[in-house]
Structure formats: C-alpha cells, structure tokens
Scaffold this motif. Structure first.
Motif, PDB file in Angstrom:
ATOM      1  N   GLY A 367      14.824  23.064   7.765  1.00  0.00           N
ATOM      2  CA  GLY A 367      15.902  23.026   8.742  1.00  0.00           C
ATOM      3  C   GLY A 367      16.010  24.239   9.641  1.00  0.00           C
ATOM      4  N   VAL A 368      15.187  25.271   9.414  1.00  0.00           N
ATOM      5  CA  VAL A 368      15.242  26.504  10.195  1.00  0.00           C
ATOM      6  C   VAL A 368      14.109  26.509  11.215  1.00  0.00           C
ATOM      7  CG1 VAL A 368      15.127  29.023  10.107  1.00  0.00           C
ATOM      8  CG2 VAL A 368      16.292  27.755   8.290  1.00  0.00           C
ATOM      9  N   LEU A 369      14.413  26.897  12.452  1.00  0.00           N
ATOM     10  CA  LEU A 369      13.378  26.991  13.478  1.00  0.00           C
ATOM     11  C   LEU A 369      12.514  28.226  13.209  1.00  0.00           C
ATOM     12  CD1 LEU A 369      12.327  25.749  16.157  1.00  0.00           C
ATOM     13  CD2 LEU A 369      13.747  27.423  17.355  1.00  0.00           C
ATOM     14  N   VAL A 370      11.215  28.013  12.995  1.00  0.00           N
ATOM     15  CA  VAL A 370      10.315  29.119  12.662  1.00  0.00           C
ATOM     16  C   VAL A 370       9.215  29.330  13.697  1.00  0.00           C
ATOM     17  CG1 VAL A 370      10.723  28.948  10.179  1.00  0.00           C
ATOM     18  CG2 VAL A 370       8.884  27.589  11.229  1.00  0.00           C
ATOM     19  N   LYS A 386      14.572  33.671  20.958  1.00  0.00           N
ATOM     20  CA  LYS A 386      15.918  34.082  20.531  1.00  0.00           C
ATOM     21  C   LYS A 386      16.375  33.277  19.318  1.00  0.00           C
ATOM     22  CE  LYS A 386      17.241  35.288  25.274  1.00  0.00           C
ATOM     23  NZ  LYS A 386      18.157  34.953  26.413  1.00  0.00           N
ATOM     24  N   LEU A 387      16.099  31.974  19.347  1.00  0.00           N
ATOM     25  CA  LEU A 387      16.533  31.111  18.251  1.00  0.00           C
ATOM     26  C   LEU A 387      15.764  31.417  16.957  1.00  0.00           C
ATOM     27  CD1 LEU A 387      16.859  27.719  20.166  1.00  0.00           C
ATOM     28  CD2 LEU A 387      18.703  29.261  19.449  1.00  0.00           C
ATOM     29  N   ILE A 388      14.478  31.692  17.083  1.00  0.00           N
ATOM     30  CA  ILE A 388      13.688  32.033  15.890  1.00  0.00           C
ATOM     31  C   ILE A 388      14.194  33.339  15.278  1.00  0.00           C
ATOM     32  CG2 ILE A 388      11.391  32.678  15.067  1.00  0.00           C
ATOM     33  CD1 ILE A 388      10.293  30.825  17.323  1.00  0.00           C
ATOM     34  N   ALA A 389      14.467  34.321  16.128  1.00  0.00           N
ATOM     35  CA  ALA A 389      14.975  35.608  15.631  1.00  0.00           C
ATOM     36  C   ALA A 389      16.303  35.445  14.926  1.00  0.00           C
ATOM     37  CB  ALA A 389      15.115  36.590  16.788  1.00  0.00           C
ATOM     38  N   ALA A 390      17.130  34.510  15.397  1.00  0.00           N
ATOM     39  CA  ALA A 390      18.448  34.285  14.801  1.00  0.00           C
ATOM     40  C   ALA A 390      18.406  33.332  13.616  1.00  0.00           C
ATOM     41  CB  ALA A 390      19.391  33.733  15.868  1.00  0.00           C
ATOM     42  N   ARG A 391      17.201  32.852  13.263  1.00  0.00           N
ATOM     43  CA  ARG A 391      17.046  31.864  12.187  1.00  0.00           C
ATOM     44  C   ARG A 391      17.976  30.664  12.409  1.00  0.00           C
ATOM     45  NH1 ARG A 391      13.999  32.274   8.411  1.00  0.00           N
ATOM     46  NH2 ARG A 391      15.245  31.209   6.832  1.00  0.00           N
ATOM     47  N   ALA A 392      17.988  30.201  13.636  1.00  0.00           N
ATOM     48  CA  ALA A 392      18.845  29.081  14.035  1.00  0.00           C
ATOM     49  C   ALA A 392      18.394  27.795  13.351  1.00  0.00           C
ATOM     50  CB  ALA A 392      18.817  28.912  15.546  1.00  0.00           C
ATOM     51  N   GLN A 393      19.330  26.850  13.246  1.00  0.00           N
ATOM     52  CA  GLN A 393      19.056  25.580  12.570  1.00  0.00           C
ATOM     53  C   GLN A 393      19.393  24.396  13.486  1.00  0.00           C
ATOM     54  OE1 GLN A 393      20.199  25.355   8.346  1.00  0.00           O
ATOM     55  NE2 GLN A 393      20.871  27.488   8.489  1.00  0.00           N
ATOM     56  N   PRO A 394      18.657  24.244  14.580  1.00  0.00           N
ATOM     57  CA  PRO A 394      18.869  23.068  15.420  1.00  0.00           C
ATOM     58  C   PRO A 394      18.384  21.822  14.701  1.00  0.00           C
ATOM     59  CG  PRO A 394      16.902  24.225  16.115  1.00  0.00           C
ATOM     60  CD  PRO A 394      17.537  25.079  15.046  1.00  0.00           C
ATOM     61  N   THR A 395      18.927  20.688  15.064  1.00  0.00           N
ATOM     62  CA  THR A 395      18.427  19.446  14.488  1.00  0.00           C
ATOM     63  C   THR A 395      17.187  18.999  15.254  1.00  0.00           C
ATOM     64  OG1 THR A 395      19.718  18.005  15.944  1.00  0.00           O
ATOM     65  CG2 THR A 395      20.792  18.781  13.911  1.00  0.00           C
ATOM     66  N   SER A 403      17.675  16.586  27.533  1.00  0.00           N
ATOM     67  CA  SER A 403      18.953  16.782  28.211  1.00  0.00           C
ATOM     68  C   SER A 403      19.851  17.762  27.458  1.00  0.00           C
ATOM     69  CB  SER A 403      19.682  15.441  28.374  1.00  0.00           C
ATOM     70  OG  SER A 403      20.075  14.924  27.106  1.00  0.00           O
ATOM     71  N   PHE A 404      19.473  18.092  26.238  1.00  0.00           N
ATOM     72  CA  PHE A 404      20.268  19.030  25.441  1.00  0.00           C
ATOM     73  C   PHE A 404      19.851  20.456  25.784  1.00  0.00           C
ATOM     74  CE2 PHE A 404      20.791  21.712  21.661  1.00  0.00           C
ATOM     75  CZ  PHE A 404      22.153  21.559  21.426  1.00  0.00           C
ATOM     76  N   ASP A 405      20.811  21.287  26.147  1.00  0.00           N
ATOM     77  CA  ASP A 405      20.546  22.684  26.500  1.00  0.00           C
ATOM     78  C   ASP A 405      20.354  23.502  25.226  1.00  0.00           C
ATOM     79  OD1 ASP A 405      20.441  25.271  27.461  1.00  0.00           O
ATOM     80  OD2 ASP A 405      22.080  24.979  28.904  1.00  0.00           O
ATOM     81  N   LEU A 406      19.163  24.071  25.065  1.00  0.00           N
ATOM     82  CA  LEU A 406      18.871  24.840  23.856  1.00  0.00           C
ATOM     83  C   LEU A 406      19.769  26.062  23.708  1.00  0.00           C
ATOM     84  CD1 LEU A 406      14.958  24.730  23.809  1.00  0.00           C
ATOM     85  CD2 LEU A 406      16.559  23.312  22.528  1.00  0.00           C
ATOM     86  N   LYS A 407      20.412  26.483  24.790  1.00  0.00           N
ATOM     87  CA  LYS A 407      21.353  27.600  24.689  1.00  0.00           C
ATOM     88  C   LYS A 407      22.580  27.231  23.873  1.00  0.00           C
ATOM     89  CE  LYS A 407      19.982  29.652  29.113  1.00  0.00           C
ATOM     90  NZ  LYS A 407      20.433  30.026  30.490  1.00  0.00           N
ATOM     91  N   ASN A 408      22.790  25.926  23.671  1.00  0.00           N
ATOM     92  CA  ASN A 408      23.955  25.463  22.912  1.00  0.00           C
ATOM     93  C   ASN A 408      23.697  25.365  21.421  1.00  0.00           C
ATOM     94  OD1 ASN A 408      25.528  25.253  25.242  1.00  0.00           O
ATOM     95  ND2 ASN A 408      24.819  23.162  25.653  1.00  0.00           N
ATOM     96  N   VAL A 409      22.465  25.706  20.984  1.00  0.00           N
ATOM     97  CA  VAL A 409      22.189  25.714  19.547  1.00  0.00           C
ATOM     98  C   VAL A 409      22.953  26.882  18.924  1.00  0.00           C
ATOM     99  CG1 VAL A 409      20.442  26.052  17.772  1.00  0.00           C
ATOM    100  CG2 VAL A 409      19.914  24.691  19.799  1.00  0.00           C
ATOM    101  N   PRO A 410      23.805  26.628  17.932  1.00  0.00           N
ATOM    102  CA  PRO A 410      24.585  27.717  17.335  1.00  0.00           C
ATOM    103  C   PRO A 410      23.700  28.672  16.532  1.00  0.00           C
ATOM    104  CG  PRO A 410      24.907  25.697  16.096  1.00  0.00           C
ATOM    105  CD  PRO A 410      24.115  25.331  17.317  1.00  0.00           C
ATOM    106  N   THR A 411      24.009  29.951  16.612  1.00  0.00           N
ATOM    107  CA  THR A 411      23.332  30.973  15.803  1.00  0.00           C
ATOM    108  C   THR A 411      24.386  31.799  15.105  1.00  0.00           C
ATOM    109  OG1 THR A 411      23.326  32.638  17.551  1.00  0.00           O
ATOM    110  CG2 THR A 411      21.477  31.101  17.530  1.00  0.00           C
ATOM    111  N   ALA A 412      23.922  32.640  14.179  1.00  0.00           N
ATOM    112  CA  ALA A 412      24.856  33.501  13.453  1.00  0.00           C
ATOM    113  C   ALA A 412      25.615  34.422  14.392  1.00  0.00           C
ATOM    114  CB  ALA A 412      24.107  34.323  12.403  1.00  0.00           C
ATOM    115  N   ALA A 413      24.940  34.791  15.500  1.00  0.00           N
ATOM    116  CA  ALA A 413      25.555  35.728  16.445  1.00  0.00           C
ATOM    117  C   ALA A 413      26.659  35.073  17.258  1.00  0.00           C
ATOM    118  CB  ALA A 413      24.494  36.299  17.386  1.00  0.00           C
ATOM    119  N   THR A 414      26.612  33.723  17.357  1.00  0.00           N
ATOM    120  CA  THR A 414      27.607  33.044  18.159  1.00  0.00           C
ATOM    121  C   THR A 414      28.671  32.389  17.303  1.00  0.00           C
ATOM    122  OG1 THR A 414      26.255  31.012  18.164  1.00  0.00           O
ATOM    123  CG2 THR A 414      25.936  32.548  19.981  1.00  0.00           C
TER     124      THR A 414
END
Length: 414
Positions: A367-370, A386-395, A403-414
């Motif tokens: 579930g983690v973007l690597v 940025k998302l990989i560094a934040a260990r983000a978990q986009p679906t 059409s989904f803006d990747l900037k809207n993927v939640p991270t720990a920093a947000t």
C-alpha cells in the motif's frame, strides 16, 4: 606531517567536485586537493551518450565548473594524477609519480570503469567503449564515417548511444544477451514498451543472444558474430556491457568492499576519516520494508547527494543522505525519469496511455508508494518523488485515474 589537515579527494568526478564545494560551503577552511587521472577538467558525463553524439552539446558546454571556481574556493585541482596507494593508518596517499600526500580527511570518489570485453576481435579498430570524454569523442568521430553500427548491450547507455546514432542517420543494431531489455530495472510492461519504442524508431533489436566474436578486414571491424550463428554487418561497434566500480585503492588499503566501497548514510567507510561517494560507493539506504538495505547507484543525483552527506562529516555536522534516488535517460524524443527503488513483486499501476509515449508506472508495496517510472511526464515524476519520500499511501485507483491530481494524495506532512 605536511598536508595532515588537508582534505584529499581522489577522483575529479561529480561526487569529488560536489564534496569539495559543499565542504567549503559548510565552512571547511583547510586545504582541499582533488586528484584526477584524466587530462580533462571535471566534466558532465550524461551528454557523452546523448547530446555530444547528436551535436546538440559541444565539448565547451561539458565543464562541471569553470576554472575560477577552483581558484576562488582554494581547491588544488591536479589533473593527470593517479593515486597508486592509500595508507589509512599513516593517513597518506601515494601517487603514481612517487609523491606522497598526507591527509586529515580522504574521500574516494573514483567512479567506475567499463567492464572488460574479451571476445575474439575486441581489439579491432572501430570497437569502442563509452565511459570517458575521449571515448565519446572517438564514437562521435567514427559516426561521421559510419553507415551501420552495432551496439553490444541494451542497458541505458547502450540505448542512449543507439538512439543518438540513429538520429544521425546511422543504421543501428542493438544486441542484448538477456531475453528482454532492461529486465533488472523495469517490469515486463516497461521492457516491452522500450523495445517497441526503439523498433518503431528504426533500431534493430536482437535479444537473447550473446556475442561469439568480432570479425574484421585489414584490422577494421566489419561484422559481429552472435552465439546463434547470426552475423551483424557493421563498421562501428560500441560496447555497453556495464561497468565495474574502481575499488582497488580501497581494497588494498583494507577498507571494506562489497560491490563498491561500503559506506554508511554519511559516506563514512570502515577506515577512520576515509569517505566515499559516487558510482564507486555502496550506500546504506533509509530502511524500507521489502527493499534493499544498500545499493550502488550510477547517477548524478546519488553522487551529489552522497557527496553532500560526506562533506557534512568532514565539518563535524553530520547530515545523513536520505534523498529518494532518481535518475533519467534521454532516448530519441523520450525522457525516461525514474524515482525510488521498486523491486520485482511490487504492484504496478499504469497511469496514462502507453501508446501515446506519455505515461507513468507507479509501484506500490503493501500500500506504500515506493517507486515511479515516467515517460515524458516530468510533473508526475516530480510529484512522485515527494510522495515516495513521504511514504504516501495512494490507492491504485487514484494513481490510475488521470483526472485525479496527485497533489491531493495525503501524506504525513499534510
């Protein structure tokens, strides 16, 4: 001992120059000496297999830093000087000309060299490797007289050279021993895309076959004999069979080596006050479940990031190298940009239309973007880092939805 406080850097590479520059930026005031075994001042390497071969880049544009940089920063750049031995106990470096330099800190940024190619006929004229500026100039000069070239090795360098030569109007065949291109770097879907992209642009690809011998007439190569009996007519052979890290100095000095000089997150080796960075360094990584614990990366970014960390150790204000690895490759009109370190078994999600030559592949692990591989999608590449560094978990659905803006993927920093 003379020079006992000096920072001696062996290797006038990206890492070597960056280490010196960062040490000065961080306030290191002691003497700095860089030893380079080439006659050329430090230069950029990526254009050697790209712009320099197509004519888009000139030799004058390759300089890493202008001459004033070394003078203004009090860096003693000694070219044509090869280090012959290191005594880590006495803290000395012996040069090939017999001189001995003392050091307070030593950095080994010795890079890598082309893997030997030992098949019969490898010594023929018209057979060239590509690692240095002199190598690239030989290839560029030969290309002016070449009608048909054979590139042996379908890695990034080989494919970049093939695309550059084809752009110049040369007929090109690429021979790759593995069944598919870039199988160690890409999943099958990406390997297939690269193969189709090169074939569509006029490259002949012969995969799953090795080279038995090179043949020539009057000392000039004119054919490549493959292990399946096939023969490729050519008047230029470019070798792209990989590189070996230059670890010999470190190994002889008793410094730990394992597919490169073993370093921690600060570039420190097993020997006190000896550092390493760049293509020669086997770097410790930020732990990621299921991922490698250390890796040797042949990229400018890894060299610069590792050098900055090593420089922080020199001044006693250690900052570990935690940057997400990334690199790029230009082939024809395609810009490949890779981030992170995906492994086989990761979930692969495609975003965009592969047939359009504008798309990204994303890699999820538990579930983690690597990782992410993008083609002509620079904005998605930048966001993926940025998302990989934040260990983000986009679906997977979010990643696949253009059409989904990747900037809207939640991270720990947000």
């Amino acid at each position: 001992m003379p020079g006992a406080k000096t920072l001696v850097i062996v290797g006038a590479s990206y890492a070597g120059v960056q280490l010196a520059a960062t040490a000065r930026e961080l306030g290191f005031e002691e003497p700095i000496t860089i030893l380079g075994d080439e006659r050329h001042a430090p230069y950029q390497r990526p254009p050697l297999s790209k712009g320099l071969l197509t004519g888009k880049t000139t030799v004058d544009q390759l300089q890493l830093r202008g001459p004033d940089f070394f003078t203004q920063n009090r860096i003693d750049l000694q070219l044509g000087q090869r280090a012959a031995a290191v005594d880590a106990g006495a803290r000395t470096v012996t040069l090939a000309d017999g001189r001995t330099l003392g050091y307070g800190w030593l950095a080994l940024t010795t890079g890598a060299r082309c893997r030997p190619f030992t098949v019969p006929g490898a010594e023929l004229d018209g057979v060239v490797e590509l690692r240095t500026l002199d190598d690239a100039l030989r290839v560029a000069d030969a290309a002016d007289r070449t009608k048909r070239a054979c590139v042996i090795g379908g890695g990034f360098i080989g494919l970049e050279v093939a695309s550059a030569l084809r752009t110049r109007g040369v007929e090109v065949t690429v021979v790759e021993a593995q069944p598919h291109l870039l199988t160690r770097s890409f999943p099958p879907i990406m390997s297939a895309y690269v193969e189709n992209a090169h074939r569509r642009r006029g490259i002949e690809l012969l995969t799953g076959r090795g080279v038995r011998a090179l043949h020539g007439t009057n000392g000039q190569v004119d054919a490549v004999e493959l292990t399946d009996g096939h023969s490729v007519d050519c008047d230029l052979v470019v070798l792209g069979v990989g590189v070996l890290p230059n670890v010999e100095l470190a190994q002889a000095a008793g410094i730990a080596v394992d597919n490169g000089i073993v370093v921690d997150a600060f570039g420190r080796t097993s020997a006190p006050r000896v550092l390493s960075a760049g293509d020669v360094a086997s770097m410790a990584l930020v732990p990621v479940p299921g991922g490698p614990t250390r890796v040797r990366l042949e990229s400018i970014q890894a060299a610069n990031d590792g050098a900055r960390a090593a420089a922080s150790a020199v001044v006693g204000r250690e900052q570990p190298n935690t940057a997400v690895p990334w690199f790029w490759s230009d082939q024809f009109d395609l810009k490949f940009q890779m981030a992170g370190l995906p492994v086989h078994g990761d979930e692969v999600v495609t975003r965009g239309d592969i047939a359009s030559d504008k798309f990204s592949l994303f890699y999820l692990r538990d579930g983690v973007l690597v990782g992410a591989h993008s083609v002509n999608k620079p904005a998605e590449h930048m966001q993926s880092r940025k998302l990989i560094a934040a260990r983000a978990q986009p679906t997977a659905a979010q990643l696949a939805d253009t059409s989904f803006d990747l900037k809207n993927v939640p991270t720990a920093a947000t």
